[in-house]
Design a protein around this motif. Structure first.
Motif, PDB file in Angstrom:
ATOM      1  N   UNK A 131       0.881  -1.229   0.123  1.00 22.36           N
ATOM      2  CA  UNK A 131       0.169   0.163   0.568  1.00 22.36           C
ATOM      3  C   UNK A 131       1.128   1.515   0.000  1.00 22.36           C
ATOM      4  N   UNK A 132       0.410   2.657  -0.901  1.00 23.65           N
ATOM      5  CA  UNK A 132       0.811   3.749  -0.688  1.00 23.65           C
ATOM      6  C   UNK A 132       2.441   3.309  -1.165  1.00 23.65           C
ATOM      7  N   UNK A 133       2.874   2.725  -2.245  1.00 22.69           N
ATOM      8  CA  UNK A 133       4.647   2.499  -2.514  1.00 22.69           C
ATOM      9  C   UNK A 133       5.077   3.438  -3.256  1.00 22.69           C
ATOM     10  N   UNK A 134       6.517   4.321  -2.889  1.00 26.54           N
ATOM     11  CA  UNK A 134       6.077   5.508  -3.260  1.00 26.54           C
ATOM     12  C   UNK A 134       7.360   5.417  -3.879  1.00 26.54           C
ATOM     13  N   UNK A 135       7.479   5.024  -5.242  1.00 24.93           N
ATOM     14  CA  UNK A 135       8.731   5.541  -6.348  1.00 24.93           C
ATOM     15  C   UNK A 135       8.656   6.652  -7.091  1.00 24.93           C
ATOM     16  N   UNK A 136       8.675   7.986  -6.363  1.00 31.12           N
ATOM     17  CA  UNK A 136       8.583   8.959  -7.240  1.00 31.12           C
ATOM     18  C   UNK A 136      10.020   9.218  -7.765  1.00 31.12           C
ATOM     19  N   UNK A 137      10.059   9.343  -8.931  1.00 36.20           N
ATOM     20  CA  UNK A 137      11.968   9.593  -9.937  1.00 36.20           C
ATOM     21  C   UNK A 137      12.612   9.016  -9.018  1.00 36.20           C
ATOM     22  N   UNK A 138      11.817   7.768  -9.096  1.00 42.56           N
ATOM     23  CA  UNK A 138      13.008   6.187  -9.293  1.00 42.56           C
ATOM     24  C   UNK A 138      13.582   5.841 -10.643  1.00 42.56           C
ATOM     25  N   UNK A 139      14.270   5.288 -11.245  1.00 41.81           N
ATOM     26  CA  UNK A 139      14.671   4.995 -12.130  1.00 41.81           C
ATOM     27  C   UNK A 139      14.264   3.040 -12.212  1.00 41.81           C
ATOM     28  N   UNK A 140      13.368   2.514 -13.078  1.00 43.49           N
ATOM     29  CA  UNK A 140      13.422   0.995 -12.923  1.00 43.49           C
ATOM     30  C   UNK A 140      13.441   0.449 -14.266  1.00 43.49           C
ATOM     31  N   UNK A 141      14.305  -0.304 -14.756  1.00 41.54           N
ATOM     32  CA  UNK A 141      14.763  -0.930 -15.151  1.00 41.54           C
ATOM     33  C   UNK A 141      14.511  -2.488 -14.820  1.00 41.54           C
ATOM     34  N   UNK A 142      13.695  -3.298 -16.091  1.00 39.99           N
ATOM     35  CA  UNK A 142      13.609  -4.699 -16.053  1.00 39.99           C
ATOM     36  C   UNK A 142      13.402  -5.104 -15.248  1.00 39.99           C
ATOM     37  N   UNK A 150      -1.050  -3.681  -6.003  1.00 44.11           N
ATOM     38  CA  UNK A 150       0.185  -2.453  -5.701  1.00 44.11           C
ATOM     39  C   UNK A 150      -1.918  -1.107  -5.359  1.00 44.11           C
ATOM     40  N   UNK A 151      -1.063  -0.700  -4.130  1.00 42.81           N
ATOM     41  CA  UNK A 151      -3.240   0.594  -3.476  1.00 42.81           C
ATOM     42  C   UNK A 151      -2.220   1.818  -3.537  1.00 42.81           C
ATOM     43  N   UNK A 152      -2.367   2.961  -4.176  1.00 44.04           N
ATOM     44  CA  UNK A 152      -2.368   3.560  -4.488  1.00 44.04           C
ATOM     45  C   UNK A 152      -0.731   3.703  -4.316  1.00 44.04           C
ATOM     46  N   UNK A 153      -0.256   3.223  -5.318  1.00 37.68           N
ATOM     47  CA  UNK A 153       1.560   3.361  -5.842  1.00 37.68           C
ATOM     48  C   UNK A 153       2.037   5.025  -7.051  1.00 37.68           C
TER      49      UNK A 153
END
Length: 227
Positions: A131-142, A150-153
């Motif tokens: 819940x409430x996963x904060x991935x702001x400004x993250x870099x996700x590759x593969x 995922x609730x309110x990511x």
């Protein structure tokens, strides 16, 4: 797996490269909590209570965390390399600006996880609920989200490259200012986008999802739909 071996569909979406974690024989952790900038190599944390632990900047290499409590654990800028996290649980875990490479997260039960500014490469999140996963400004590759809820990511201003959402539920997702390249949303069981529907360029969705998102797309370009 070489890049040339990765499957590419007719839509032009390249499949994510999954981690292949093979842990060596591990040593049970018998310490008390964590240390900032600590170095944990070849360690198994089995049911360890890491509530309020301070491991900022720590490195976890060839490690397993099984059934650990991570409530309010301070792991900002920590590095997880070739690690498996199974059944971890907790609220308010701080992983801001952390680095996860070749990591599997299985059946996690987490809330309010801070991963803003983090770097995730070759990561699988399988099962569980976050819940409430904060991935702001993250870099996700593969990165693959598989069979999880995922609730309110929050993917605001994140950069997603070869990210797959498979048989998972996305509730009230925020993609504001996100950038996407080869993002596969076609098999999402429930796709609910609260903000950022205009940032889906670079993603592929199914025809059914297109119909479900049609009102949001219309509203984005200012089109009124009336009978």
């Amino acid at each position: 797996m070489a890049a040339s071996d990765r499957k590419k569909s007719t839509t032009g979406v390249t499949a994510a490269r999954r981690p292949e974690v093979r842990l060596p024989p591990l040593v049970p952790w018998d310490g008390d909590g964590l240390e900032p900038d600590g170095d944990y190599d070849g360690v198994r944390f089995d049911g360890t209570d890491l509530t309020d632990a301070s491991g900022r900047g720590a490195r976890f290499m060839d490690c397993a965390l099984d059934g650990c409590a991570l409530d309010r654990a301070e792991l900002a800028r920590a590095r997880f390399i070739d690690a498996v996290l199974t059944g971890v649980r907790g609220v308010g875990t701080d992983l801001a600006e952390a680095s996860l490479r070749d990591v599997e997260v299985v059946d996690a039960r987490l809330g309010g996880v801070q991963l803003h500014g983090a770097v995730l490469e070759r990561v699988v999140v399988r099962g569980g609920k976050i819940d409430y996963l904060n991935l702001r400004k993250a870099r996700l590759k593969d990165v693959v989200f598989e069979g999880c809820v995922l609730s309110e990511p929050d993917f605001g201003d994140a950069h997603l490259v070869r990210v797959e959402f498979r048989d998972c539920v996305l509730k009230r997702a925020d993609f504001s200012s996100a950038r996407m390249e080869s993002v596969d949303l076609r098999t999402v069981a429930e796709l609910d986008i609260a903000r950022g529907v205009d940032r889906l360029a670079g993603a592929v969705i199914s025809p059914v999802q297109l119909m479900e998102l049609a009102p949001a797309f219309a509203a984005q370009i200012g089109v009124r739909v009336e009978a």
